[in-house]
Design a protein around this motif. Sequence first.
Motif, PDB file in Angstrom:
ATOM      1  N   ASP A 153       0.912  -1.110   0.035  1.00 50.05           N
ATOM      2  CA  ASP A 153      -0.108  -0.091   0.104  1.00 50.05           C
ATOM      3  C   ASP A 153       0.784   1.165   0.007  1.00 50.05           C
ATOM      4  N   ALA A 154       0.222   2.344   0.130  1.00 50.79           N
ATOM      5  CA  ALA A 154       1.099   3.545   0.048  1.00 50.79           C
ATOM      6  C   ALA A 154       2.177   3.774   1.028  1.00 50.79           C
ATOM      7  N   ARG A 155       1.704   3.330   2.174  1.00 53.08           N
ATOM      8  CA  ARG A 155       2.817   3.135   3.165  1.00 53.08           C
ATOM      9  C   ARG A 155       3.927   2.367   3.276  1.00 53.08           C
ATOM     10  N   GLY A 156       4.006   1.369   2.179  1.00 50.75           N
ATOM     11  CA  GLY A 156       4.838   0.417   2.110  1.00 50.75           C
ATOM     12  C   GLY A 156       4.505  -0.976   2.692  1.00 50.75           C
ATOM     13  N   GLU A 157       3.154  -1.119   3.309  1.00 53.00           N
ATOM     14  CA  GLU A 157       2.979  -2.491   3.952  1.00 53.00           C
ATOM     15  C   GLU A 157       2.471  -3.409   3.037  1.00 53.00           C
ATOM     16  N   LEU A 158       2.763  -4.554   3.084  1.00 55.86           N
ATOM     17  CA  LEU A 158       2.323  -5.702   2.147  1.00 55.86           C
ATOM     18  C   LEU A 158       0.982  -5.812   2.191  1.00 55.86           C
ATOM     19  N   VAL A 159       0.178  -6.110   1.045  1.00 58.01           N
ATOM     20  CA  VAL A 159      -1.233  -6.255   0.883  1.00 58.01           C
ATOM     21  C   VAL A 159      -1.481  -7.587   0.540  1.00 58.01           C
ATOM     22  N   GLY A 160      -0.683  -8.667   0.272  1.00 54.46           N
ATOM     23  CA  GLY A 160      -0.869 -10.028   0.045  1.00 54.46           C
ATOM     24  C   GLY A 160      -0.890 -10.263  -1.431  1.00 54.46           C
TER      25      GLY A 160
END
Length: 555
Positions: free
Chosen positions: A179-186
Amino acid sequence: MTTEADLVVRGVPIHTMDPDRPLAEAMAVRGGRIAAVGTEAEVLTVCGPTTRSVVPDAAMVLPGLVDGHTHLGFAGRQVAWELSLSPMSGPAEILPEVRERAGRLGPDEWVVGGIVGGAVLDAVGTPEALAALDEASLGRPVLLRDDSMHNRWVNSRALALMGVTASSPDPPDGRYGRDARGELVGLLYEGASTRAEAAVRAHTPDARARDLHSVRTAVCILNSLGITATMDAATMGVWLDAFTELDNAGELTTWIVACMAAREFVDPGVAGPELFATAARRRSAHVRPDFVKAVLDGVPMTRSALFLEPYADVVHGGAATHGCGFYGHSFYTDEELHDLLEHAVSHGLHAKLHATGDGTVRQALDAVARVRARHGAGPVFHVAHPEFVHPDDVARFAELGVVADASPALWFPHLMNTIIGAQRGAHGLERIWPLRELHAAGALLAAGSDWPAATLRPDPWLSIETMVTRRNPDPAFPGTLGPDQAVDLPTALRAHTANPARAMGLGDQTGQLRPGLSADFIAIDQHLLDVPVDQIHRTQVRQTWFAGTLVYESP
Ligand SMILES: [Zn+2]
């Protein structure tokens, strides 16, 4: 030494697909091969007191059908072990199915399934969607494949087992969705998917036994539909090993011509020249790793096919990258493709090229033209999925001796075509599946199902009927799809028998009923030339024989 036939098939009209003798009364089989075909009187000359007489309870005998494009391992695995999802389902339908399956598995077992439509992947790239998948998975790792087979939707447990965290760099050949914050989304794109498949395999006990059972399951389904030869359209080493092991054990009841993957395809492992070099030792009586497979683009539904005109002027899934003037792209440069074909041909191999857009079809034809100029007419080339072919390129199939691998069998109104029509530019579905043009121009038409990539069942009878009608027998999809591109029934039958056999290098083994060929034949419940053509999809196979042995009989 006896020369008596082992068995004689009689009492049912035999349609041989042999232009020299299209119709026969009887056929004799000896040692798994056809010994004689002709009138009863002619055939009885090779029979004796020990010859067994077979009179099928059927209306017509045909050669065993040939499916020129399947993915046997994936198909069998899907039926035998995996969660089967419709590519038309959205998250609201998918999540309850994941939950139901997870509830029946042990705490560390993977929920593996597909097919998830590309549009679903576009919609679930958020932390909320990942949390919903985590919740539905009851703590099990989950891997769901998309319709291009290139990308995956996985949950947090799967990412953990892959050893991937938010700080992991993207692999060189793919990407982890964030996502925009760099977190994994699967979401896993391209080469990142192969890492997930490797994690599934590493955590699967008895993977080898599962592979064998998967192939057995797939072949059983093919035989039940009347298919006795197929082309495995993108083979990784594990599957080639499984095919050969079953054949050497005398268990394989279909011919398999394998297309060895030029790059990793779905499963991890060795691909390209390193895999091609193992072909000779992986060959067996009915398994022929004679082709290489290169995937030049994706699919029109997800705008991953390369076209000569831009896609429709809409922004896809909110992604600005797919805005105006987007043509798609090829996974190969012209030089990379040329080098691959040169390598294949210089090692005595043939090639099948996946090209779903008219742009990659042209790229494939151009590459073949260069290789032909140097190596002549010997090597065989297939363009798989020629649903869109520019008018200027139609005649080039015949001129260059390129087989039109007509797969998947979707030349009729279908939700997938509606989606494709929405993505396509100015010309929409115009001239989609130009089978009449290709046939009239002299191209060899070889039909394939692309099971399981585009269909849950590799039904050749639906495929034959709809080549002629361009209508979906399902009343939910009325009307016709480009009826001016229909072919006649004899052409459709050849496209499911003699043509793909020839295209696969098996023209001297199967696909027709004539002396010397393998005794691969089927008995069916209705005479295809006597019933209305829109009833052909109802055809039931009564018996399937492979190399002179009964391998399927309807209950
Ligand atoms: Zn395929």
